[in-house]
Design a protein around this motif. Structure first.
Motif, PDB file in Angstrom:
ATOM      1  N   ALA A 194      52.416  44.357  54.156  1.00  0.00           N
ATOM      2  CA  ALA A 194      53.340  44.000  53.076  1.00  0.00           C
ATOM      3  C   ALA A 194      52.813  42.830  52.262  1.00  0.00           C
ATOM      4  N   ILE A 195      52.212  41.858  52.921  1.00  0.00           N
ATOM      5  CA  ILE A 195      51.625  40.719  52.205  1.00  0.00           C
ATOM      6  C   ILE A 195      50.479  41.183  51.316  1.00  0.00           C
ATOM      7  N   ALA A 196      49.648  42.086  51.816  1.00  0.00           N
ATOM      8  CA  ALA A 196      48.523  42.591  51.020  1.00  0.00           C
ATOM      9  C   ALA A 196      49.011  43.345  49.786  1.00  0.00           C
ATOM     10  N   VAL A 197      50.021  44.175  49.962  1.00  0.00           N
ATOM     11  CA  VAL A 197      50.559  44.938  48.823  1.00  0.00           C
ATOM     12  C   VAL A 197      51.195  43.985  47.812  1.00  0.00           C
ATOM     13  N   THR A 198      51.904  42.978  48.292  1.00  0.00           N
ATOM     14  CA  THR A 198      52.521  42.009  47.395  1.00  0.00           C
ATOM     15  C   THR A 198      51.469  41.228  46.621  1.00  0.00           C
ATOM     16  N   GLN A 199      50.381  40.863  47.278  1.00  0.00           N
ATOM     17  CA  GLN A 199      49.302  40.150  46.597  1.00  0.00           C
ATOM     18  C   GLN A 199      48.685  41.014  45.507  1.00  0.00           C
ATOM     19  N   LEU A 200      48.512  42.298  45.800  1.00  0.00           N
ATOM     20  CA  LEU A 200      47.853  43.186  44.850  1.00  0.00           C
ATOM     21  C   LEU A 200      48.766  43.555  43.682  1.00  0.00           C
ATOM     22  N   ALA A 223      49.429  45.287  31.840  1.00  0.00           N
ATOM     23  CA  ALA A 223      48.179  44.528  31.969  1.00  0.00           C
ATOM     24  C   ALA A 223      47.950  44.129  33.426  1.00  0.00           C
ATOM     25  N   ALA A 224      49.007  43.714  34.106  1.00  0.00           N
ATOM     26  CA  ALA A 224      48.876  43.338  35.518  1.00  0.00           C
ATOM     27  C   ALA A 224      48.505  44.549  36.374  1.00  0.00           C
ATOM     28  N   ALA A 225      49.064  45.707  36.051  1.00  0.00           N
ATOM     29  CA  ALA A 225      48.731  46.920  36.792  1.00  0.00           C
ATOM     30  C   ALA A 225      47.272  47.297  36.582  1.00  0.00           C
ATOM     31  N   THR A 226      46.781  47.122  35.362  1.00  0.00           N
ATOM     32  CA  THR A 226      45.367  47.402  35.077  1.00  0.00           C
ATOM     33  C   THR A 226      44.469  46.463  35.867  1.00  0.00           C
ATOM     34  N   ARG A 227      44.830  45.170  35.921  1.00  0.00           N
ATOM     35  CA  ARG A 227      44.047  44.207  36.711  1.00  0.00           C
ATOM     36  C   ARG A 227      44.091  44.558  38.193  1.00  0.00           C
ATOM     37  N   ALA A 228      45.260  44.983  38.684  1.00  0.00           N
ATOM     38  CA  ALA A 228      45.388  45.346  40.098  1.00  0.00           C
ATOM     39  C   ALA A 228      44.548  46.576  40.418  1.00  0.00           C
ATOM     40  N   ALA A 229      44.519  47.540  39.502  1.00  0.00           N
ATOM     41  CA  ALA A 229      43.694  48.728  39.717  1.00  0.00           C
ATOM     42  C   ALA A 229      42.216  48.372  39.740  1.00  0.00           C
ATOM     43  N   ALA A 230      41.807  47.467  38.857  1.00  0.00           N
ATOM     44  CA  ALA A 230      40.408  47.030  38.840  1.00  0.00           C
ATOM     45  C   ALA A 230      40.071  46.261  40.115  1.00  0.00           C
ATOM     46  N   ALA A 231      40.994  45.438  40.588  1.00  0.00           N
ATOM     47  CA  ALA A 231      40.755  44.680  41.811  1.00  0.00           C
ATOM     48  C   ALA A 231      40.718  45.597  43.031  1.00  0.00           C
ATOM     49  N   GLY A 232      41.406  46.709  42.958  1.00  0.00           N
ATOM     50  CA  GLY A 232      41.439  47.643  44.077  1.00  0.00           C
ATOM     51  C   GLY A 232      40.126  48.354  44.312  1.00  0.00           C
ATOM     52  N   THR A 291      30.308  38.375  52.326  1.00  0.00           N
ATOM     53  CA  THR A 291      29.271  37.681  51.560  1.00  0.00           C
ATOM     54  C   THR A 291      29.718  37.378  50.136  1.00  0.00           C
ATOM     55  N   THR A 292      30.671  38.133  49.611  1.00  0.00           N
ATOM     56  CA  THR A 292      31.164  37.902  48.249  1.00  0.00           C
ATOM     57  C   THR A 292      32.566  37.311  48.252  1.00  0.00           C
ATOM     58  N   TYR A 293      32.996  36.773  49.373  1.00  0.00           N
ATOM     59  CA  TYR A 293      34.362  36.252  49.510  1.00  0.00           C
ATOM     60  C   TYR A 293      34.669  35.172  48.469  1.00  0.00           C
ATOM     61  N   THR A 294      33.800  34.196  48.328  1.00  0.00           N
ATOM     62  CA  THR A 294      34.046  33.096  47.395  1.00  0.00           C
ATOM     63  C   THR A 294      34.038  33.598  45.959  1.00  0.00           C
ATOM     64  N   ASP A 295      33.106  34.448  45.609  1.00  0.00           N
ATOM     65  CA  ASP A 295      33.024  34.979  44.249  1.00  0.00           C
ATOM     66  C   ASP A 295      34.282  35.766  43.884  1.00  0.00           C
ATOM     67  N   ASN A 296      34.737  36.610  44.796  1.00  0.00           N
ATOM     68  CA  ASN A 296      35.925  37.428  44.514  1.00  0.00           C
ATOM     69  C   ASN A 296      37.177  36.575  44.379  1.00  0.00           C
ATOM     70  N   ASN A 297      37.304  35.540  45.173  1.00  0.00           N
ATOM     71  CA  ASN A 297      38.508  34.715  45.101  1.00  0.00           C
ATOM     72  C   ASN A 297      38.526  33.849  43.855  1.00  0.00           C
ATOM     73  N   THR A 298      37.394  33.336  43.424  1.00  0.00           N
ATOM     74  CA  THR A 298      37.385  32.529  42.210  1.00  0.00           C
ATOM     75  C   THR A 298      37.573  33.405  40.979  1.00  0.00           C
ATOM     76  N   LYS A 299      37.067  34.626  41.016  1.00  0.00           N
ATOM     77  CA  LYS A 299      37.255  35.541  39.893  1.00  0.00           C
ATOM     78  C   LYS A 299      38.717  35.900  39.744  1.00  0.00           C
ATOM     79  N   GLY A 300      39.421  36.157  40.861  1.00  0.00           N
ATOM     80  CA  GLY A 300      40.847  36.483  40.818  1.00  0.00           C
ATOM     81  C   GLY A 300      41.700  35.320  40.348  1.00  0.00           C
ATOM     82  N   ALA A 301      41.286  34.099  40.672  1.00  0.00           N
ATOM     83  CA  ALA A 301      42.053  32.926  40.274  1.00  0.00           C
ATOM     84  C   ALA A 301      41.911  32.650  38.784  1.00  0.00           C
ATOM     85  N   GLN A 302      40.785  33.024  38.191  1.00  0.00           N
ATOM     86  CA  GLN A 302      40.558  32.771  36.764  1.00  0.00           C
ATOM     87  C   GLN A 302      41.337  33.729  35.893  1.00  0.00           C
ATOM     88  N   GLN A 303      41.703  34.892  36.419  1.00  0.00           N
ATOM     89  CA  GLN A 303      42.413  35.884  35.610  1.00  0.00           C
ATOM     90  C   GLN A 303      43.828  35.559  35.527  1.00  0.00           C
TER      91      GLN A 303
END
Length: 95
Positions: free
Chosen positions: A31-37, A67-76, A83-95
Motif C-alpha cells: 500500500a505504501i508503494a502504490v501510494t508513493q507511485l 500530468a502526475a499519472a504520466t510521470r507515474a507511468a514513466a517512473a514505473g 547501483t542507481t538508487y541515488t540517481d533515481n531518488n534525486t531525479k524523482g525529487a526534482q520533478q
C-alpha cells in the motif's frame, strides 16, 4: 499429558498470529508503494472532484492529475537497481 497439550496449542496459536502479522506487514508495504507511485494523481483527482462538487471548474486539477499519472507511468518503467538508487531518488525529487 495435559500440560504438553496446552503448550502445543499455545505454540500453534502463536504461529497463526505470526503469519497474520507477516501478511499484514506485506500488505502495508504494498500500500505504501502504490501510494508513493500514484499519490499525486489521486490527490489531484480528488481535488478536481471537490472543485466540481463545489460548483467551480476542476479543469486545472484534472490536468495536474493527468500530468502526475504520466510521470507515474514513466517512473514505473524505470529500471531501478541498488547501483542507481541515488540517481533515481534525486531525479524523482526534482520533478
Amino acid at each position: 499429558m495435559r500440560i504438553s497439550s496446552l503448550v502445543k496449542k499455545t505454540r500453534q496459536l502463536g504461529q497463526g498470529m505470526t503469519e497474520y502479522i507477516i501478511i499484514v506487514a506485506l500488505i502495508a508495504v504494498a500500500a505504501i508503494a502504490v501510494t508513493q507511485l500514484f499519490g499525486a494523481t489521486i490527490r489531484n483527482q480528488m481535488a478536481g472532484i471537490a472543485a466540481e462538487i463545489s460548483g467551480t471548474s476542476g479543469a486545472a486539477q484534472v490536468t495536474a492529475a493527468q500530468a502526475a499519472a504520466t510521470r507515474a507511468a514513466a517512473a514505473g518503467v524505470d529500471n531501478r537497481t541498488l547501483t542507481t538508487y541515488t540517481d533515481n531518488n534525486t531525479k524523482g525529487a526534482q520533478q
